[in-house]
Design a protein around this motif. Structure first.
Motif, PDB file in Angstrom:
ATOM      1  N   VAL A  29      10.703   0.993  -6.816  1.00  0.00           N
ATOM      2  CA  VAL A  29       9.827   2.066  -7.285  1.00  0.00           C
ATOM      3  C   VAL A  29       8.450   1.455  -7.511  1.00  0.00           C
ATOM      4  N   VAL A  30       7.420   2.110  -6.993  1.00  0.00           N
ATOM      5  CA  VAL A  30       6.040   1.657  -7.155  1.00  0.00           C
ATOM      6  C   VAL A  30       5.365   2.504  -8.223  1.00  0.00           C
ATOM      7  N   LEU A  31       4.748   1.843  -9.204  1.00  0.00           N
ATOM      8  CA  LEU A  31       3.990   2.528 -10.253  1.00  0.00           C
ATOM      9  C   LEU A  31       2.505   2.252 -10.046  1.00  0.00           C
ATOM     10  N   GLU A  32       1.707   3.291  -9.953  1.00  0.00           N
ATOM     11  CA  GLU A  32       0.275   3.152  -9.704  1.00  0.00           C
ATOM     12  C   GLU A  32      -0.494   4.039 -10.686  1.00  0.00           C
ATOM     13  N   ARG A  33      -1.504   3.457 -11.348  1.00  0.00           N
ATOM     14  CA  ARG A  33      -2.248   4.206 -12.371  1.00  0.00           C
ATOM     15  C   ARG A  33      -3.187   5.252 -11.776  1.00  0.00           C
ATOM     16  N   ARG A  34      -3.628   5.043 -10.530  1.00  0.00           N
ATOM     17  CA  ARG A  34      -4.550   5.995  -9.905  1.00  0.00           C
ATOM     18  C   ARG A  34      -3.798   7.085  -9.156  1.00  0.00           C
ATOM     19  N   SER A  35      -4.512   8.156  -8.830  1.00  0.00           N
ATOM     20  CA  SER A  35      -3.927   9.207  -7.998  1.00  0.00           C
ATOM     21  C   SER A  35      -3.925   8.739  -6.549  1.00  0.00           C
ATOM     22  N   ARG A  36      -3.154   9.423  -5.730  1.00  0.00           N
ATOM     23  CA  ARG A  36      -3.143   9.076  -4.307  1.00  0.00           C
ATOM     24  C   ARG A  36      -4.531   9.246  -3.703  1.00  0.00           C
ATOM     25  N   GLU A  37      -5.213  10.291  -4.085  1.00  0.00           N
ATOM     26  CA  GLU A  37      -6.541  10.565  -3.542  1.00  0.00           C
ATOM     27  C   GLU A  37      -7.523   9.444  -3.904  1.00  0.00           C
ATOM     28  N   GLU A  38      -7.485   8.996  -5.150  1.00  0.00           N
ATOM     29  CA  GLU A  38      -8.372   7.908  -5.578  1.00  0.00           C
ATOM     30  C   GLU A  38      -8.058   6.622  -4.835  1.00  0.00           C
ATOM     31  N   LEU A  39      -6.783   6.335  -4.696  1.00  0.00           N
ATOM     32  CA  LEU A  39      -6.353   5.106  -4.048  1.00  0.00           C
ATOM     33  C   LEU A  39      -6.794   5.059  -2.592  1.00  0.00           C
ATOM     34  N   GLU A  40      -6.653   6.179  -1.912  1.00  0.00           N
ATOM     35  CA  GLU A  40      -6.977   6.203  -0.485  1.00  0.00           C
ATOM     36  C   GLU A  40      -8.477   6.313  -0.224  1.00  0.00           C
ATOM     37  N   ALA A  41      -9.242   6.717  -1.237  1.00  0.00           N
ATOM     38  CA  ALA A  41     -10.684   6.897  -1.050  1.00  0.00           C
ATOM     39  C   ALA A  41     -11.497   5.660  -1.414  1.00  0.00           C
ATOM     40  N   GLU A  42     -10.849   4.662  -2.013  1.00  0.00           N
ATOM     41  CA  GLU A  42     -11.564   3.464  -2.451  1.00  0.00           C
ATOM     42  C   GLU A  42     -11.830   2.561  -1.248  1.00  0.00           C
ATOM     43  N   ILE A  43     -13.057   2.563  -0.762  1.00  0.00           N
ATOM     44  CA  ILE A  43     -13.404   1.816   0.450  1.00  0.00           C
ATOM     45  C   ILE A  43     -13.490   0.334   0.127  1.00  0.00           C
ATOM     46  N   ARG A  44     -12.645  -0.431   0.806  1.00  0.00           N
ATOM     47  CA  ARG A  44     -12.597  -1.877   0.588  1.00  0.00           C
ATOM     48  C   ARG A  44     -12.680  -2.611   1.920  1.00  0.00           C
ATOM     49  N   ALA A  45     -13.089  -3.878   1.838  1.00  0.00           N
ATOM     50  CA  ALA A  45     -13.199  -4.694   3.042  1.00  0.00           C
ATOM     51  C   ALA A  45     -11.818  -4.897   3.669  1.00  0.00           C
ATOM     52  N   GLY A  46     -11.803  -5.306   4.907  1.00  0.00           N
ATOM     53  CA  GLY A  46     -10.527  -5.497   5.572  1.00  0.00           C
ATOM     54  C   GLY A  46     -10.621  -6.378   6.804  1.00  0.00           C
ATOM     55  N   VAL A  47     -10.683  -7.701   6.601  1.00  0.00           N
ATOM     56  CA  VAL A  47     -10.559  -8.648   7.709  1.00  0.00           C
ATOM     57  C   VAL A  47      -9.116  -9.135   7.703  1.00  0.00           C
ATOM     58  N   LEU A  48      -8.355  -8.756   8.705  1.00  0.00           N
ATOM     59  CA  LEU A  48      -6.936  -9.084   8.767  1.00  0.00           C
ATOM     60  C   LEU A  48      -6.726 -10.290   9.667  1.00  0.00           C
ATOM     61  N   GLU A  49      -6.058 -11.301   9.123  1.00  0.00           N
ATOM     62  CA  GLU A  49      -5.666 -12.440   9.940  1.00  0.00           C
ATOM     63  C   GLU A  49      -4.720 -11.985  11.046  1.00  0.00           C
ATOM     64  N   GLN A  50      -4.590 -12.829  12.062  1.00  0.00           N
ATOM     65  CA  GLN A  50      -3.682 -12.504  13.159  1.00  0.00           C
ATOM     66  C   GLN A  50      -2.270 -12.228  12.649  1.00  0.00           C
ATOM     67  N   GLY A  51      -1.789 -13.058  11.728  1.00  0.00           N
ATOM     68  CA  GLY A  51      -0.433 -12.877  11.208  1.00  0.00           C
ATOM     69  C   GLY A  51      -0.263 -11.602  10.418  1.00  0.00           C
ATOM     70  N   THR A  52      -1.305 -11.180   9.681  1.00  0.00           N
ATOM     71  CA  THR A  52      -1.242  -9.936   8.930  1.00  0.00           C
ATOM     72  C   THR A  52      -1.151  -8.745   9.868  1.00  0.00           C
ATOM     73  N   ALA A  53      -2.005  -8.726  10.891  1.00  0.00           N
ATOM     74  CA  ALA A  53      -1.966  -7.632  11.864  1.00  0.00           C
ATOM     75  C   ALA A  53      -0.636  -7.606  12.604  1.00  0.00           C
ATOM     76  N   ASP A  54      -0.109  -8.782  12.959  1.00  0.00           N
ATOM     77  CA  ASP A  54       1.186  -8.849  13.646  1.00  0.00           C
ATOM     78  C   ASP A  54       2.299  -8.282  12.776  1.00  0.00           C
ATOM     79  N   LEU A  55       2.259  -8.599  11.477  1.00  0.00           N
ATOM     80  CA  LEU A  55       3.302  -8.110  10.571  1.00  0.00           C
ATOM     81  C   LEU A  55       3.269  -6.585  10.483  1.00  0.00           C
ATOM     82  N   LEU A  56       2.072  -6.006  10.342  1.00  0.00           N
ATOM     83  CA  LEU A  56       1.967  -4.550  10.250  1.00  0.00           C
ATOM     84  C   LEU A  56       2.534  -3.886  11.506  1.00  0.00           C
ATOM     85  N   ASN A  57       2.322  -4.501  12.653  1.00  0.00           N
ATOM     86  CA  ASN A  57       2.912  -3.969  13.883  1.00  0.00           C
ATOM     87  C   ASN A  57       4.432  -4.129  13.888  1.00  0.00           C
ATOM     88  N   GLU A  58       4.917  -5.273  13.432  1.00  0.00           N
ATOM     89  CA  GLU A  58       6.357  -5.544  13.436  1.00  0.00           C
ATOM     90  C   GLU A  58       7.130  -4.544  12.579  1.00  0.00           C
TER      91      GLU A  58
END
Length: 390
Positions: A29-58
């Motif tokens: 179970v995941v507990l998050e203090r913010r709403s889904r809308e707030e969480l998805e709207a928070e613009i953050r950087a995102g440089v993904l290493e090769q292994g990170t991108a590979d994992l998301l695909n896997e």
């Protein structure tokens, strides 16, 4: 409420851990203090290493990343008015993916909900209890009602200012911290890309970085006083500073646009040892912070939860705790290497004291060496695209 693993924090670390556990038949179970809308709207950087991108695909959550993300095969280092490309693919056979952290969060939320995962948004007053027992509890409020979640383990994925890390007594841990005498002034700009790949620039006036979020939205930074006020920087002054720092001898020019966001990022390094206490395991920013120069923040969080998910899978399949017992040692081996790389990149590309010309000349010599030596370039490429998780 009852689950096997209670995950405090619904950022990329917590959501990814939940999905990795789900794929191995482990309930969370995941507990998050913010709403889904707030969480998805928070613009953050995102440089993904090769292994990170590979994992998301896997694990089946990389489809949109592959469609909308920007694959980069290298980066540019600029100094002395000249630009030099570090070709990652030629040097180490890997690259990076630029895909915003908030976009990763959107994909993981969608995947968890589609799989029937339990995410409790807007969970208030979270508190963690009985961590040294075999039955930890997480207390929280939802819609004004007091709730209790019992579990076997707690994963603290709630960031640097979260509630989990303070649960480790000071007598049971050590912390290591460095604060840098500068910050990053960051802007989001509605404009076409000024460069197809990132530009890291050292100028007499300080550091500057050109990055991207999409073909229409660009991210740019320049070194500033961390105590400065955003109000001191009208758009005209920002563009004047960016042009001054990024000017080169090749006729390239920065593309301006509407600035839609401004902010100052503090620069610090932080590590807590150990990353576990009783049945609590810290992951991501809850356990360590790196300056953004090395693009390691989210990638370290991904590495942590990969290690943790394997340890939990071993425990639930065999009852053995070998991997869980080794969690801190396994993660920190990579964390400290990432701290070293981030510190090195930061030290090479920022003006620490404007009057320190000796240090500035050393920085120029270091950049000249890195861009002219294949061995030095390969070391940068190896670290930037990602060291092995274990």
């Amino acid at each position: 409420m009852r689950t096997q693993v209670a995950i405090v924090g619904g950022g990329p670390a917590g959501l990814l851990l939940s999905h990795l556990l789900h794929l191995q038949g482990i309930d969370s179970v995941v507990l998050e203090r913010r709403s889904r809308e707030e969480l998805e709207a928070e613009i953050r950087a995102g440089v993904l290493e090769q292994g990170t991108a590979d994992l998301l695909n896997e694990i089946g959550v990389g489809e949109r990343m592959m469609e909308e993300g920007a694959r980069h095969r290298g980066i540019n280092l600029q100094f002395g008015g000249r630009r030099h490309r570090i070709d990652f693919h030629a040097l180490v056979g890997r690259g990076i993916m630029l895909y915003g952290q908030h976009e990763v969060v959107k994909d993981l939320i969608a995947a968890r909900l589609a799989a029937g995962g339990k995410i409790i948004f807007e969970a208030e007053g979270v508190g963690v209890r009985d961590l040294k027992s075999e039955g930890p509890r997480v207390l929280f409020r939802k819609d004004g009602e007091e709730e209790e979640l019992s579990c076997d383990f707690v994963a603290g994925c709630d960031g640097f200012h979260g509630v989990c890390r303070p649960c480790i007594p000071e007598s049971a841990c050590a912390t290591y911290e460095r604060r840098y005498p500068f910050g990053w002034f960051g802007i989001l700009v509605k404009a076409p890309r000024s460069s197809e790949e990132l530009i890291y620039c050292l100028n007499e006036r300080g550091f500057a970085l050109i990055s991207t979020r999409s073909p229409e939205i660009q991210r740019m930074y320049f070194q500033c006083d961390p105590e400065d006020d955003v109000a001191n920087w009208p758009d005209e002054r920002i563009w004047e500073e960016m042009h001054a720092r990024l000017a080169n001898d090749e006729g390239w020019d920065l593309i301006e646009g509407e600035i839609i966001q401004k902010g100052i990022v503090q620069m610090r390094s932080f590590v807590i040892e150990p990353m576990q206490y009783g049945r609590l395991f810290l992951a991501g920013d809850a356990a360590h912070i790196v300056p953004p120069t090395g693009a390691k923040g989210m990638n370290l969080a991904v590495g942590d939860v990969r290690v943790l998910s394997r340890g939990l899978a071993e425990y639930y399949s065999s009852g053995r705790t070998d991997l869980l017992d080794a969690y801190t040692r396994t993660c920190l081996g990579r964390v400290w290497k990432a701290q070293r790389f981030s510190w090195w990149m930061t030290s090479m590309l920022h003006r620490f004291h404007q009057e320190d010309e000796f240090r500035y000349r050393l920085q120029l010599a270091e950049l000249d060496y890195v861009t002219s030596s294949r061995a030095a370039s390969a070391s940068l490429a190896e670290n930037y695209t990602g060291l092995p998780v274990e």
